[in-house]
Design a protein around this motif. Sequence first.
Motif, PDB file in Angstrom:
ATOM      1  N   TYR A 153     -27.245 -30.106  -7.719  1.00 12.02           N
ATOM      2  CA  TYR A 153     -26.441 -30.646  -9.020  1.00 12.02           C
ATOM      3  C   TYR A 153     -24.637 -30.285  -8.799  1.00 12.02           C
ATOM      4  O   TYR A 153     -24.923 -28.828  -8.212  1.00 12.02           O
ATOM      5  CB  TYR A 153     -26.669 -30.572 -10.776  1.00 12.02           C
ATOM      6  CG  TYR A 153     -28.149 -30.515 -11.109  1.00 12.02           C
ATOM      7  CD1 TYR A 153     -29.595 -30.338 -10.491  1.00 12.02           C
ATOM      8  CD2 TYR A 153     -28.277 -31.827 -11.595  1.00 12.02           C
ATOM      9  CE1 TYR A 153     -30.712 -30.370 -10.680  1.00 12.02           C
ATOM     10  CE2 TYR A 153     -29.759 -31.868 -12.104  1.00 12.02           C
ATOM     11  CZ  TYR A 153     -31.090 -31.713 -11.340  1.00 12.02           C
ATOM     12  OH  TYR A 153     -32.568 -32.153 -12.167  1.00 12.02           O
ATOM     13  N   CYS A 154     -24.308 -30.932  -8.886  1.00 12.17           N
ATOM     14  CA  CYS A 154     -22.823 -30.682  -9.133  1.00 12.17           C
ATOM     15  C   CYS A 154     -21.941 -30.960 -10.729  1.00 12.17           C
ATOM     16  O   CYS A 154     -22.501 -32.080 -11.013  1.00 12.17           O
ATOM     17  CB  CYS A 154     -21.790 -30.846  -8.547  1.00 12.17           C
ATOM     18  SG  CYS A 154     -19.905 -30.742  -7.700  1.00 12.17           S
ATOM     19  N   GLU A 155     -22.060 -30.200 -11.394  1.00 14.88           N
ATOM     20  CA  GLU A 155     -21.045 -30.829 -12.479  1.00 14.88           C
ATOM     21  C   GLU A 155     -19.519 -30.773 -12.873  1.00 14.88           C
ATOM     22  O   GLU A 155     -18.762 -30.143 -11.755  1.00 14.88           O
ATOM     23  CB  GLU A 155     -21.113 -29.647 -13.426  1.00 14.88           C
ATOM     24  CG  GLU A 155     -22.865 -29.375 -14.062  1.00 14.88           C
ATOM     25  CD  GLU A 155     -23.308 -28.640 -14.878  1.00 14.88           C
ATOM     26  OE1 GLU A 155     -22.922 -28.160 -15.809  1.00 14.88           O
ATOM     27  OE2 GLU A 155     -24.430 -28.889 -15.421  1.00 14.88           O
ATOM     28  N   PHE A 156     -18.991 -31.778 -12.760  1.00 14.17           N
ATOM     29  CA  PHE A 156     -17.443 -31.762 -12.910  1.00 14.17           C
ATOM     30  C   PHE A 156     -16.772 -32.424 -14.290  1.00 14.17           C
ATOM     31  O   PHE A 156     -17.843 -33.284 -15.174  1.00 14.17           O
ATOM     32  CB  PHE A 156     -16.464 -32.348 -12.112  1.00 14.17           C
ATOM     33  CG  PHE A 156     -17.753 -33.689 -11.462  1.00 14.17           C
ATOM     34  CD1 PHE A 156     -16.466 -35.151 -12.715  1.00 14.17           C
ATOM     35  CD2 PHE A 156     -18.343 -34.502 -11.185  1.00 14.17           C
ATOM     36  CE1 PHE A 156     -16.129 -36.275 -12.223  1.00 14.17           C
ATOM     37  CE2 PHE A 156     -18.752 -35.533 -10.993  1.00 14.17           C
ATOM     38  CZ  PHE A 156     -17.785 -36.509 -11.399  1.00 14.17           C
ATOM     39  N   ARG A 157     -15.646 -31.918 -14.783  1.00 12.62           N
ATOM     40  CA  ARG A 157     -15.408 -32.911 -15.877  1.00 12.62           C
ATOM     41  C   ARG A 157     -14.335 -33.960 -15.414  1.00 12.62           C
ATOM     42  O   ARG A 157     -12.710 -33.294 -14.672  1.00 12.62           O
ATOM     43  CB  ARG A 157     -14.887 -31.678 -16.625  1.00 12.62           C
ATOM     44  CG  ARG A 157     -14.279 -32.178 -18.404  1.00 12.62           C
ATOM     45  CD  ARG A 157     -14.736 -31.297 -19.260  1.00 12.62           C
ATOM     46  NE  ARG A 157     -13.216 -31.574 -20.698  1.00 12.62           N
ATOM     47  CZ  ARG A 157     -14.158 -32.575 -21.444  1.00 12.62           C
ATOM     48  NH1 ARG A 157     -15.077 -32.421 -22.252  1.00 12.62           N
ATOM     49  NH2 ARG A 157     -13.667 -33.118 -22.775  1.00 12.62           N
ATOM     50  N   THR A 158     -13.844 -34.933 -16.322  1.00 14.84           N
ATOM     51  CA  THR A 158     -12.448 -35.433 -15.856  1.00 14.84           C
ATOM     52  C   THR A 158     -11.184 -34.879 -16.944  1.00 14.84           C
ATOM     53  O   THR A 158     -11.426 -34.232 -18.058  1.00 14.84           O
ATOM     54  CB  THR A 158     -12.642 -37.038 -16.311  1.00 14.84           C
ATOM     55  OG1 THR A 158     -13.399 -37.411 -18.058  1.00 14.84           O
ATOM     56  CG2 THR A 158     -12.992 -37.356 -14.670  1.00 14.84           C
ATOM     57  N   PRO A 159     -10.408 -35.102 -16.213  1.00 13.39           N
ATOM     58  CA  PRO A 159      -8.834 -34.404 -17.408  1.00 13.39           C
ATOM     59  C   PRO A 159      -8.962 -35.273 -18.365  1.00 13.39           C
ATOM     60  O   PRO A 159      -9.699 -36.410 -19.139  1.00 13.39           O
ATOM     61  CB  PRO A 159      -7.806 -34.435 -17.007  1.00 13.39           C
ATOM     62  CG  PRO A 159      -8.315 -34.891 -15.211  1.00 13.39           C
ATOM     63  CD  PRO A 159      -9.406 -35.261 -15.201  1.00 13.39           C
ATOM     64  N   ASP A 160      -8.638 -34.673 -19.684  1.00 13.21           N
ATOM     65  CA  ASP A 160      -8.373 -34.996 -21.139  1.00 13.21           C
ATOM     66  C   ASP A 160      -7.059 -36.031 -20.847  1.00 13.21           C
ATOM     67  O   ASP A 160      -6.637 -36.709 -19.781  1.00 13.21           O
ATOM     68  CB  ASP A 160      -7.659 -34.287 -22.361  1.00 13.21           C
ATOM     69  CG  ASP A 160      -8.495 -32.755 -22.172  1.00 13.21           C
ATOM     70  OD1 ASP A 160      -9.526 -33.399 -22.234  1.00 13.21           O
ATOM     71  OD2 ASP A 160      -8.264 -31.855 -22.913  1.00 13.21           O
ATOM     72  N   LEU A 161      -7.432 -37.117 -21.834  1.00 14.01           N
ATOM     73  CA  LEU A 161      -6.569 -38.467 -21.476  1.00 14.01           C
ATOM     74  C   LEU A 161      -5.487 -38.165 -22.304  1.00 14.01           C
ATOM     75  O   LEU A 161      -5.121 -37.471 -23.133  1.00 14.01           O
ATOM     76  CB  LEU A 161      -7.345 -40.190 -22.598  1.00 14.01           C
ATOM     77  CG  LEU A 161      -8.617 -40.356 -22.287  1.00 14.01           C
ATOM     78  CD1 LEU A 161      -8.872 -41.172 -23.258  1.00 14.01           C
ATOM     79  CD2 LEU A 161      -8.466 -40.768 -20.868  1.00 14.01           C
ATOM     80  N   GLU A 162      -4.486 -39.185 -21.978  1.00 15.14           N
ATOM     81  CA  GLU A 162      -2.903 -38.504 -21.999  1.00 15.14           C
ATOM     82  C   GLU A 162      -2.434 -39.837 -23.093  1.00 15.14           C
ATOM     83  O   GLU A 162      -2.040 -40.464 -22.466  1.00 15.14           O
ATOM     84  CB  GLU A 162      -1.700 -38.634 -20.707  1.00 15.14           C
ATOM     85  CG  GLU A 162      -0.579 -37.745 -21.306  1.00 15.14           C
ATOM     86  CD  GLU A 162       0.694 -38.675 -19.822  1.00 15.14           C
ATOM     87  OE1 GLU A 162       1.257 -38.377 -19.886  1.00 15.14           O
ATOM     88  OE2 GLU A 162      -0.285 -38.699 -18.317  1.00 15.14           O
ATOM     89  N   MET A 163      -2.183 -38.919 -24.276  1.00 12.21           N
ATOM     90  CA  MET A 163      -1.692 -40.164 -25.213  1.00 12.21           C
ATOM     91  C   MET A 163      -0.231 -40.599 -25.458  1.00 12.21           C
ATOM     92  O   MET A 163       0.386 -39.518 -25.449  1.00 12.21           O
ATOM     93  CB  MET A 163      -2.234 -40.304 -26.379  1.00 12.21           C
ATOM     94  CG  MET A 163      -3.536 -39.402 -27.183  1.00 12.21           C
ATOM     95  SD  MET A 163      -5.143 -41.516 -26.372  1.00 12.21           S
ATOM     96  CE  MET A 163      -4.518 -41.959 -28.030  1.00 12.21           C
ATOM     97  N   VAL A 164       0.158 -42.094 -24.920  1.00 11.36           N
ATOM     98  CA  VAL A 164       1.755 -42.102 -25.512  1.00 11.36           C
ATOM     99  C   VAL A 164       1.813 -43.476 -26.061  1.00 11.36           C
ATOM    100  O   VAL A 164       1.031 -44.098 -26.645  1.00 11.36           O
ATOM    101  CB  VAL A 164       2.034 -42.188 -23.992  1.00 11.36           C
ATOM    102  CG1 VAL A 164       1.977 -41.002 -23.545  1.00 11.36           C
ATOM    103  CG2 VAL A 164       1.592 -43.879 -23.205  1.00 11.36           C
ATOM    104  N   GLU A 165       3.019 -43.297 -26.974  1.00 13.08           N
ATOM    105  CA  GLU A 165       3.679 -44.319 -27.978  1.00 13.08           C
ATOM    106  C   GLU A 165       4.861 -45.494 -26.647  1.00 13.08           C
ATOM    107  O   GLU A 165       5.101 -45.263 -26.181  1.00 13.08           O
ATOM    108  CB  GLU A 165       4.855 -43.847 -28.951  1.00 13.08           C
ATOM    109  CG  GLU A 165       4.232 -44.870 -29.639  1.00 13.08           C
ATOM    110  CD  GLU A 165       5.086 -44.635 -30.513  1.00 13.08           C
ATOM    111  OE1 GLU A 165       6.106 -44.735 -31.527  1.00 13.08           O
ATOM    112  OE2 GLU A 165       4.808 -43.024 -31.085  1.00 13.08           O
ATOM    113  N   ALA A 166       4.035 -46.728 -26.768  1.00 12.58           N
ATOM    114  CA  ALA A 166       4.742 -47.947 -25.866  1.00 12.58           C
ATOM    115  C   ALA A 166       4.311 -49.542 -26.776  1.00 12.58           C
ATOM    116  O   ALA A 166       3.764 -49.586 -28.463  1.00 12.58           O
ATOM    117  CB  ALA A 166       3.560 -48.559 -24.824  1.00 12.58           C
TER     118      ALA A 166
END
Length: 222
Positions: free
Chosen positions: A147-160
Motif C-alpha cells: 500500500y502507498c497512501e497519498f492525499r491530493t492538495p486542497d481545492l483553491e476557491m476563486v471568484e469568477a
Amino acid sequence: MKSIRLFPLLSILLIALSAGCSNDTDSPRKDDEPAAPAFDLSVRNITRTSANITIKPQDKQMSYISFVAQQNFLDENGLNTDEALFDYDMEQIANYIYNFGGDLSDFLLTGDLIDWAYTDATGSTDYVAYVYGIDPLTEERLTDICYCEFRTPDLEMVEASFGVEAKAYGPIVELTITPEGYQLYPDRSVGSRPRSVAFRRLPRPFRRCRLVLSEYVLLYAG
C-alpha cells in the motif's frame, strides 16, 4: 507497454510485503526481521487531479495487478484486509470480463512501471495505491498487498464571472458557458473559449428552459 484498466470506483495505489522468509543461515538478515518488500511502490508529482505512480517489483517476471482507490471507499466497504481487497478485485474483474469480454491477462503487468499518470483524482481527497503479485493461471495471490497512501492538495476557491446562454431544442437544453477573464482548464489549453453541454430528458418543470443564475459563481481550479 500493456494498457491499464482501472475501475471508476476504484480511484488508489498500495504496497505489499513478500510473505516468504529465507532459511539460509549465512544470510545477514535475522529471523525476526521482515522480508524485503516484493514491490518498491512510490507516488510523486501529486496535484489536485493527478499523480505519478512508479512500481518496481523484485521479481521482474512476476505478473502483478495495481489499482488506485479512495480511502473512504475502502473504509466504507470493509476492504481493510488483504483478503477482503483481493476478493473484491477478483469479483470486479470477473464482472468486467463477463460484461465486456477479455480475460485476466488484460489487467496484468510485468516489469517496472515508471511514472504512470493517474488522472482521475479529486482535490482534498485521501487515496491508496496498491499492488500485489498474482499467478495468471491459477489466479492466486502471490504476495501480500503493498500500500502507498497519498492525499491530493486542497481545492483553491476563486471568484469568477461567466456568460451563460441557454437554447432549448425540444427535450434537449444546450448551455454555452463562457468564462470572462478566467482560464478554466489551463493545463488543457481551453482558455476563455466557450464550452457547451447538452442535457437530455430533463424533468418536465425544466423543459421550458427557464434559467436563473447569479452574476458571480464560485469555482475551484481544475
